[in-house]
Enzyme design. Sequence first.
Site, short mmCIF file in Angstrom:
data_model
loop_
_atom_site.label_atom_id
_atom_site.label_comp_id
_atom_site.label_asym_id
_atom_site.label_seq_id
_atom_site.Cartn_x
_atom_site.Cartn_y
_atom_site.Cartn_z
N GLY A 224 0.75 -1.36 0.20
CA GLY A 224 -0.22 -0.07 0.17
C GLY A 224 0.77 1.29 -0.11
CD GLU A 261 0.39 -9.33 1.75
OE1 GLU A 261 -0.58 -8.41 1.23
OE2 GLU A 261 -0.25 -10.19 2.54
N PRO A 262 4.53 -5.19 -0.94
CG PRO A 262 6.55 -4.58 -1.03
CD PRO A 262 5.72 -5.73 -0.34
N GLY A 263 3.47 -3.68 -3.78
CA GLY A 263 3.31 -3.63 -5.28
C GLY A 263 3.63 -2.55 -6.03
NE ARG A 264 -0.52 2.43 -5.81
CZ ARG A 264 -1.34 2.61 -6.59
NH1 ARG A 264 -1.46 2.99 -7.77
NH2 ARG A 264 -2.69 2.08 -6.45
CE1 TYR A 304 -8.89 2.09 -8.73
CE2 TYR A 304 -7.14 2.68 -9.98
CZ TYR A 304 -7.71 1.65 -9.38
OH TYR A 304 -7.68 0.31 -9.27
CB CYS A 330 -15.95 4.85 -29.22
SG CYS A 330 -15.16 4.83 -30.69
CD GLU A 331 -16.93 3.64 -22.91
OE1 GLU A 331 -17.68 4.36 -22.31
OE2 GLU A 331 -17.29 2.70 -23.42
#
Length: 401
Positions: A224, A261-264, A304, A330-331
């Site tokens: 996190g 558990e680091p990801g980012r 987000y 196309c959004e």
Amino acid sequence: MALRTLAQAHGTPLFVYSKAAMLHALAAYQRGFAGRNAQICYGMKANSTLGILQVFAAAGCGFDIVSSGELARVVAAGGDVKKVIFSGVGKTRVEMRGALTAGIGCFNVESEAELDVLSEVALELGLRAPVSIRVNPNVDPKTHPYISTGLKGNKFGVAHSDALRVYRHAASLPGLNVVGIDCHIGSQITEVTPYLDAMDRVLDLVDAIEAAGIPIAHIDFGGGLGIDYHGDTPPAADQLWRQLFAKIDARSHSGKKIMIEPGRSLVGNAGVCVSEVIYLKPGEQKNFCIIDAAMNDLPRPALYQAFHAIVPVSITNKTAATYDVVGPVCESGDWLGRDRELNVAAGDFVAVLSSGAYCMSMASNYNTRGRAAELLVDGDAVRVIRQRETVQDQMRGEQLV
Ligand SMILES: *Cc1c(COP(=O)(O)O)cnc(C)c1O
């Protein structure tokens, strides 16, 4: 090697990762854990490309997985299955069986119902599943609500007030071996206080659980930690852990193994997405800079309202203007940056920064767009770690009626 040269050689959109930047981010945690009994398990959903996993496996990391597919990736990348922890609220019996047979290190269990099923599955195999229970410390990580996970109102973990009872239940089940406690309070956390509060709450529970006669061998403190997307100032991993260890030591839990558990924070700022400007489109209210990367490649802004810095790859003397940077999908949600000052022309390359985490791993084929190619830069060496996806790749498995 210049990004421009790489983009010309490999096409765009193109993810480019720096191995040195990944190892530099990892080194901050390793410094924080020097002399400690600790295991870093890369939260691989941030970026699960095999070449990325291989770098972390070779550096001694374990992996935090959330599906049997991720376990298969760990094996394919040469990771150590014993250093795998399995998180997630919806593990199926099939996934449990696969992970038990493979011999993973620990299941982070998120509900009582899951404890019962895991015990049953383990007994069928004649095994005992190593478990820790994910507890919900109910602290506010002060991040985006979609990536905050440690508050009462969300689907993750077991309530703090219920944890002791759930631990007693786990200890009574014949197919389980209670080994640890786990928490993960959210993502892109840029302040120390939520972590310190969460550690206090977790240590309170460790005391209570051990007083009830259930020994806790490890504390898994999740991931996190945030990165700098746009002037964000997260604490450095080693400084954060100096403060956390001060708490652990003060409360006489120095002997416990620490897992994280680091990801980012390990990959986010190690990658960029290079994209070509297709058109500049002046409008009455807004100017648009239309690039060949889109929400299917970089889903975080649409998902987000996240911010990625966007910069020209080469400095030019064109006059700057303010643009909304958008993709071809196309959004109206297909935007990558709003009101950005850029000095670019059609045909120029831009780099979308901080694209190492939660971009390629969330990429889709929406609008039948092939997923981008990925390169890993290691000093002078440039390796293709994922080929650009073709339309044939995308149609494989489909059949006409
Ligand atoms: C997503 C996740 C992580 C990694 O989170 P980051 O914010 O990327 O560090 C770690 N643990 C669990 C349980 C997760 O769901």
